[in-house]
Motif scaffolding. Structure first.
Motif, PDB file in Angstrom:
ATOM      1  N   LEU A 175      24.124  29.729  33.949  1.00 53.34           N
ATOM      2  CA  LEU A 175      24.517  30.780  33.028  1.00 53.34           C
ATOM      3  C   LEU A 175      25.428  31.766  33.749  1.00 53.34           C
ATOM      4  O   LEU A 175      25.264  32.028  34.948  1.00 53.34           O
ATOM      5  CB  LEU A 175      23.295  31.528  32.498  1.00 53.34           C
ATOM      6  CG  LEU A 175      22.381  30.743  31.564  1.00 53.34           C
ATOM      7  CD1 LEU A 175      21.129  31.555  31.264  1.00 53.34           C
ATOM      8  CD2 LEU A 175      23.112  30.387  30.284  1.00 53.34           C
ATOM      9  N   VAL A 176      26.377  32.301  33.037  1.00 54.23           N
ATOM     10  CA  VAL A 176      27.279  33.308  33.576  1.00 54.23           C
ATOM     11  C   VAL A 176      26.547  34.651  33.547  1.00 54.23           C
ATOM     12  O   VAL A 176      25.847  34.962  32.579  1.00 54.23           O
ATOM     13  CB  VAL A 176      28.575  33.355  32.724  1.00 54.23           C
ATOM     14  CG1 VAL A 176      29.444  34.530  33.093  1.00 54.23           C
ATOM     15  CG2 VAL A 176      29.337  32.052  32.867  1.00 54.23           C
ATOM     16  N   THR A 177      26.696  35.438  34.603  1.00 55.22           N
ATOM     17  CA  THR A 177      26.068  36.763  34.634  1.00 55.22           C
ATOM     18  C   THR A 177      26.863  37.727  33.762  1.00 55.22           C
ATOM     19  O   THR A 177      28.021  37.463  33.410  1.00 55.22           O
ATOM     20  CB  THR A 177      26.015  37.322  36.065  1.00 55.22           C
ATOM     21  OG1 THR A 177      27.350  37.565  36.519  1.00 55.22           O
ATOM     22  CG2 THR A 177      25.300  36.362  37.013  1.00 55.22           C
ATOM     23  N   PHE A 225      33.519  34.775  20.549  1.00 49.15           N
ATOM     24  CA  PHE A 225      32.392  34.207  19.817  1.00 49.15           C
ATOM     25  C   PHE A 225      31.841  35.237  18.843  1.00 49.15           C
ATOM     26  O   PHE A 225      31.972  36.439  19.057  1.00 49.15           O
ATOM     27  CB  PHE A 225      31.265  33.811  20.777  1.00 49.15           C
ATOM     28  CG  PHE A 225      31.543  32.597  21.614  1.00 49.15           C
ATOM     29  CD1 PHE A 225      32.208  31.505  21.100  1.00 49.15           C
ATOM     30  CD2 PHE A 225      31.120  32.540  22.923  1.00 49.15           C
ATOM     31  CE1 PHE A 225      32.442  30.372  21.863  1.00 49.15           C
ATOM     32  CE2 PHE A 225      31.344  31.418  23.705  1.00 49.15           C
ATOM     33  CZ  PHE A 225      32.004  30.331  23.168  1.00 49.15           C
ATOM     34  N   VAL A 226      31.191  34.756  17.813  1.00 50.70           N
ATOM     35  CA  VAL A 226      30.514  35.618  16.846  1.00 50.70           C
ATOM     36  C   VAL A 226      29.035  35.277  16.884  1.00 50.70           C
ATOM     37  O   VAL A 226      28.667  34.107  16.941  1.00 50.70           O
ATOM     38  CB  VAL A 226      31.081  35.385  15.422  1.00 50.70           C
ATOM     39  CG1 VAL A 226      30.317  36.213  14.408  1.00 50.70           C
ATOM     40  CG2 VAL A 226      32.568  35.707  15.383  1.00 50.70           C
ATOM     41  N   GLY A 227      28.185  36.288  16.843  1.00 49.70           N
ATOM     42  CA  GLY A 227      26.743  36.053  16.828  1.00 49.70           C
ATOM     43  C   GLY A 227      26.184  35.770  18.207  1.00 49.70           C
ATOM     44  O   GLY A 227      26.759  36.141  19.226  1.00 49.70           O
ATOM     45  N   GLU A 228      25.045  35.098  18.228  1.00 52.80           N
ATOM     46  CA  GLU A 228      24.391  34.743  19.497  1.00 52.80           C
ATOM     47  C   GLU A 228      25.297  33.801  20.279  1.00 52.80           C
ATOM     48  O   GLU A 228      25.867  32.878  19.723  1.00 52.80           O
ATOM     49  CB  GLU A 228      23.047  34.062  19.228  1.00 52.80           C
ATOM     50  CG  GLU A 228      22.038  34.944  18.534  1.00 52.80           C
ATOM     51  CD  GLU A 228      21.586  36.100  19.398  1.00 52.80           C
ATOM     52  OE1 GLU A 228      21.462  35.923  20.629  1.00 52.80           O
ATOM     53  OE2 GLU A 228      21.381  37.199  18.847  1.00 52.80           O
ATOM     54  N   ARG A 229      25.437  34.040  21.564  1.00 52.00           N
ATOM     55  CA  ARG A 229      26.358  33.228  22.364  1.00 52.00           C
ATOM     56  C   ARG A 229      25.773  32.903  23.727  1.00 52.00           C
ATOM     57  O   ARG A 229      24.891  33.585  24.218  1.00 52.00           O
ATOM     58  CB  ARG A 229      27.692  33.925  22.502  1.00 52.00           C
ATOM     59  CG  ARG A 229      27.600  35.336  22.975  1.00 52.00           C
ATOM     60  CD  ARG A 229      28.879  36.101  22.615  1.00 52.00           C
ATOM     61  NE  ARG A 229      28.730  37.520  22.671  1.00 52.00           N
ATOM     62  CZ  ARG A 229      28.283  38.288  21.675  1.00 52.00           C
ATOM     63  NH1 ARG A 229      27.897  37.761  20.561  1.00 52.00           N
ATOM     64  NH2 ARG A 229      28.198  39.584  21.817  1.00 52.00           N
ATOM     65  N   THR A 245      27.802  28.963  20.469  1.00 51.70           N
ATOM     66  CA  THR A 245      27.184  29.988  19.649  1.00 51.70           C
ATOM     67  C   THR A 245      26.158  29.340  18.736  1.00 51.70           C
ATOM     68  O   THR A 245      26.155  28.119  18.543  1.00 51.70           O
ATOM     69  CB  THR A 245      28.227  30.724  18.784  1.00 51.70           C
ATOM     70  OG1 THR A 245      28.839  29.785  17.904  1.00 51.70           O
ATOM     71  CG2 THR A 245      29.295  31.374  19.637  1.00 51.70           C
ATOM     72  N   ALA A 246      25.320  30.178  18.155  1.00 52.29           N
ATOM     73  CA  ALA A 246      24.324  29.682  17.212  1.00 52.29           C
ATOM     74  C   ALA A 246      25.027  29.173  15.961  1.00 52.29           C
ATOM     75  O   ALA A 246      26.061  29.698  15.550  1.00 52.29           O
ATOM     76  CB  ALA A 246      23.349  30.796  16.864  1.00 52.29           C
ATOM     77  N   ALA A 247      24.471  28.143  15.368  1.00 50.17           N
ATOM     78  CA  ALA A 247      25.027  27.595  14.131  1.00 50.17           C
ATOM     79  C   ALA A 247      24.775  28.556  12.982  1.00 50.17           C
ATOM     80  O   ALA A 247      23.842  29.346  12.998  1.00 50.17           O
ATOM     81  CB  ALA A 247      24.379  26.241  13.828  1.00 50.17           C
ATOM     82  N   ALA A 248      25.628  28.477  11.978  1.00 43.97           N
ATOM     83  CA  ALA A 248      25.449  29.297  10.782  1.00 43.97           C
ATOM     84  C   ALA A 248      24.175  28.876  10.063  1.00 43.97           C
ATOM     85  O   ALA A 248      23.879  27.683   9.953  1.00 43.97           O
ATOM     86  CB  ALA A 248      26.653  29.136   9.860  1.00 43.97           C
ATOM     87  N   TYR A 249      23.422  29.858   9.599  1.00 47.47           N
ATOM     88  CA  TYR A 249      22.189  29.534   8.882  1.00 47.47           C
ATOM     89  C   TYR A 249      22.508  28.818   7.578  1.00 47.47           C
ATOM     90  O   TYR A 249      21.840  27.870   7.202  1.00 47.47           O
ATOM     91  CB  TYR A 249      21.398  30.812   8.615  1.00 47.47           C
ATOM     92  CG  TYR A 249      20.130  30.570   7.838  1.00 47.47           C
ATOM     93  CD1 TYR A 249      19.071  29.891   8.424  1.00 47.47           C
ATOM     94  CD2 TYR A 249      20.004  31.004   6.528  1.00 47.47           C
ATOM     95  CE1 TYR A 249      17.908  29.649   7.717  1.00 47.47           C
ATOM     96  CE2 TYR A 249      18.844  30.770   5.818  1.00 47.47           C
ATOM     97  CZ  TYR A 249      17.796  30.098   6.412  1.00 47.47           C
ATOM     98  OH  TYR A 249      16.654  29.857   5.720  1.00 47.47           O
TER      99      TYR A 249
END
Length: 116
Positions: free
Chosen positions: A50-52, A74-78, A96-100
Protein backbone atom coordinates in the motif's frame (compact mmCIF):
# COMPACT_ATOMS: atom_id res chain seq x y z
CA UNK A 1 12.99 -11.06 -26.31
CA UNK A 2 11.98 -7.82 -24.51
CA UNK A 3 12.33 -6.89 -20.89
CA UNK A 4 9.73 -8.13 -18.46
CA UNK A 5 9.87 -5.14 -16.12
CA UNK A 6 11.53 -1.79 -16.73
CA UNK A 7 11.91 0.55 -13.72
CA UNK A 8 10.05 3.86 -14.00
CA UNK A 9 13.38 5.67 -14.08
CA UNK A 10 14.24 3.89 -17.36
CA UNK A 11 10.94 4.55 -19.14
CA UNK A 12 10.86 5.97 -22.65
CA UNK A 13 9.38 9.23 -21.38
CA UNK A 14 11.26 10.19 -18.21
CA UNK A 15 9.16 11.04 -15.19
CA UNK A 16 8.96 14.44 -13.55
CA UNK A 17 12.23 15.86 -12.33
CA UNK A 18 12.49 15.44 -8.57
CA UNK A 19 10.10 12.50 -8.36
CA UNK A 20 12.92 10.06 -9.01
CA UNK A 21 16.12 12.07 -9.36
CA UNK A 22 18.25 10.15 -11.84
CA UNK A 23 21.60 11.68 -12.87
CA UNK A 24 21.82 12.27 -16.61
CA UNK A 25 18.07 12.33 -17.27
CA UNK A 26 16.55 15.60 -18.38
CA UNK A 27 12.81 16.19 -18.08
CA UNK A 28 11.20 16.03 -21.51
CA UNK A 29 14.10 14.12 -23.09
CA UNK A 30 13.33 10.96 -25.05
CA UNK A 31 15.24 7.74 -24.53
CA UNK A 32 15.52 4.68 -26.69
CA UNK A 33 16.17 1.42 -24.88
CA UNK A 34 17.68 -1.69 -26.32
CA UNK A 35 17.49 -5.17 -24.83
CA UNK A 36 21.00 -4.74 -23.39
CA UNK A 37 19.79 -1.70 -21.38
CA UNK A 38 17.36 -3.84 -19.39
CA UNK A 39 18.27 -5.53 -16.16
CA UNK A 40 16.29 -8.71 -15.46
CA UNK A 41 14.47 -8.51 -12.15
CA UNK A 42 13.61 -11.74 -10.32
CA UNK A 43 9.86 -11.66 -9.72
CA UNK A 44 10.37 -13.06 -6.22
CA UNK A 45 12.19 -9.82 -5.31
CA UNK A 46 9.30 -7.57 -6.40
CA UNK A 47 6.94 -6.56 -3.62
CA UNK A 48 3.50 -4.97 -3.75
CA UNK A 49 2.48 -2.70 -0.91
CA UNK A 50 0.00 0.00 0.00
CA UNK A 51 1.14 3.54 -0.69
CA UNK A 52 1.58 5.70 2.42
CA UNK A 53 -0.32 8.97 2.82
CA UNK A 54 2.90 10.84 2.09
CA UNK A 55 3.29 8.95 -1.22
CA UNK A 56 -0.23 9.45 -2.61
CA UNK A 57 0.68 12.71 -4.41
CA UNK A 58 3.66 10.99 -6.07
CA UNK A 59 1.43 8.07 -7.12
CA UNK A 60 -1.17 10.43 -8.60
CA UNK A 61 1.47 12.50 -10.42
CA UNK A 62 3.05 9.42 -11.99
CA UNK A 63 -0.33 7.99 -13.00
CA UNK A 64 -1.40 11.29 -14.59
CA UNK A 65 1.90 11.56 -16.44
CA UNK A 66 2.20 7.99 -17.74
CA UNK A 67 -1.27 6.46 -18.11
CA UNK A 68 -2.48 6.72 -21.69
CA UNK A 69 -5.83 8.13 -20.47
CA UNK A 70 -4.30 10.39 -17.85
CA UNK A 71 -5.62 10.31 -14.32
CA UNK A 72 -8.54 12.56 -13.36
CA UNK A 73 -8.64 11.02 -9.87
CA UNK A 74 -10.64 8.38 -8.05
CA UNK A 75 -14.11 8.86 -6.60
CA UNK A 76 -15.22 7.22 -3.37
CA UNK A 77 -13.25 4.60 -1.47
CA UNK A 78 -9.85 4.09 -3.07
CA UNK A 79 -6.78 1.96 -2.80
CA UNK A 80 -3.31 2.98 -3.99
CA UNK A 81 -0.60 0.33 -4.31
CA UNK A 82 2.89 0.19 -5.77
CA UNK A 83 5.04 -2.69 -6.98
CA UNK A 84 8.65 -2.03 -6.09
CA UNK A 85 12.07 -3.58 -6.32
CA UNK A 86 14.95 -2.42 -4.14
CA UNK A 87 13.00 0.73 -3.28
CA UNK A 88 12.31 1.61 -6.93
CA UNK A 89 8.73 1.91 -8.08
CA UNK A 90 8.04 -0.42 -10.99
CA UNK A 91 4.26 -0.28 -11.37
CA UNK A 92 1.26 1.57 -10.00
CA UNK A 93 -1.89 -0.27 -8.98
CA UNK A 94 -5.10 1.42 -7.96
CA UNK A 95 -8.75 0.79 -7.62
CA UNK A 96 -11.99 2.08 -6.21
CA UNK A 97 -15.11 0.54 -4.76
CA UNK A 98 -17.72 -0.54 -7.28
CA UNK A 99 -20.92 1.45 -7.62
CA UNK A 100 -23.68 0.10 -5.41
CA UNK A 101 -26.22 0.61 -8.18
CA UNK A 102 -25.53 0.45 -11.87
CA UNK A 103 -28.63 -0.41 -13.88
CA UNK A 104 -26.78 -1.71 -16.97
CA UNK A 105 -24.50 -3.94 -14.90
CA UNK A 106 -27.25 -5.18 -12.61
CA UNK A 107 -29.49 -6.01 -15.60
CA UNK A 108 -26.67 -7.79 -17.43
CA UNK A 109 -25.81 -9.87 -14.36
CA UNK A 110 -29.48 -10.43 -13.61
CA UNK A 111 -29.41 -9.12 -10.04
CA UNK A 112 -32.64 -8.25 -8.31
CA UNK A 113 -32.67 -5.43 -5.71
CA UNK A 114 -32.65 -8.09 -2.99
CA UNK A 115 -29.58 -9.85 -4.44
CA UNK A 116 -27.66 -6.63 -4.90
Amino acid sequence: QGCGIVPLTRMVTPILSGVDNVPGLVYGARMELSHSDCTPIPVAQVTVRLVTRDEVARWQTLMARHHYLGFPGFVGERLYQVAEWQGRWLALIGGTAAAYRCRARDTWIGWTPEQR
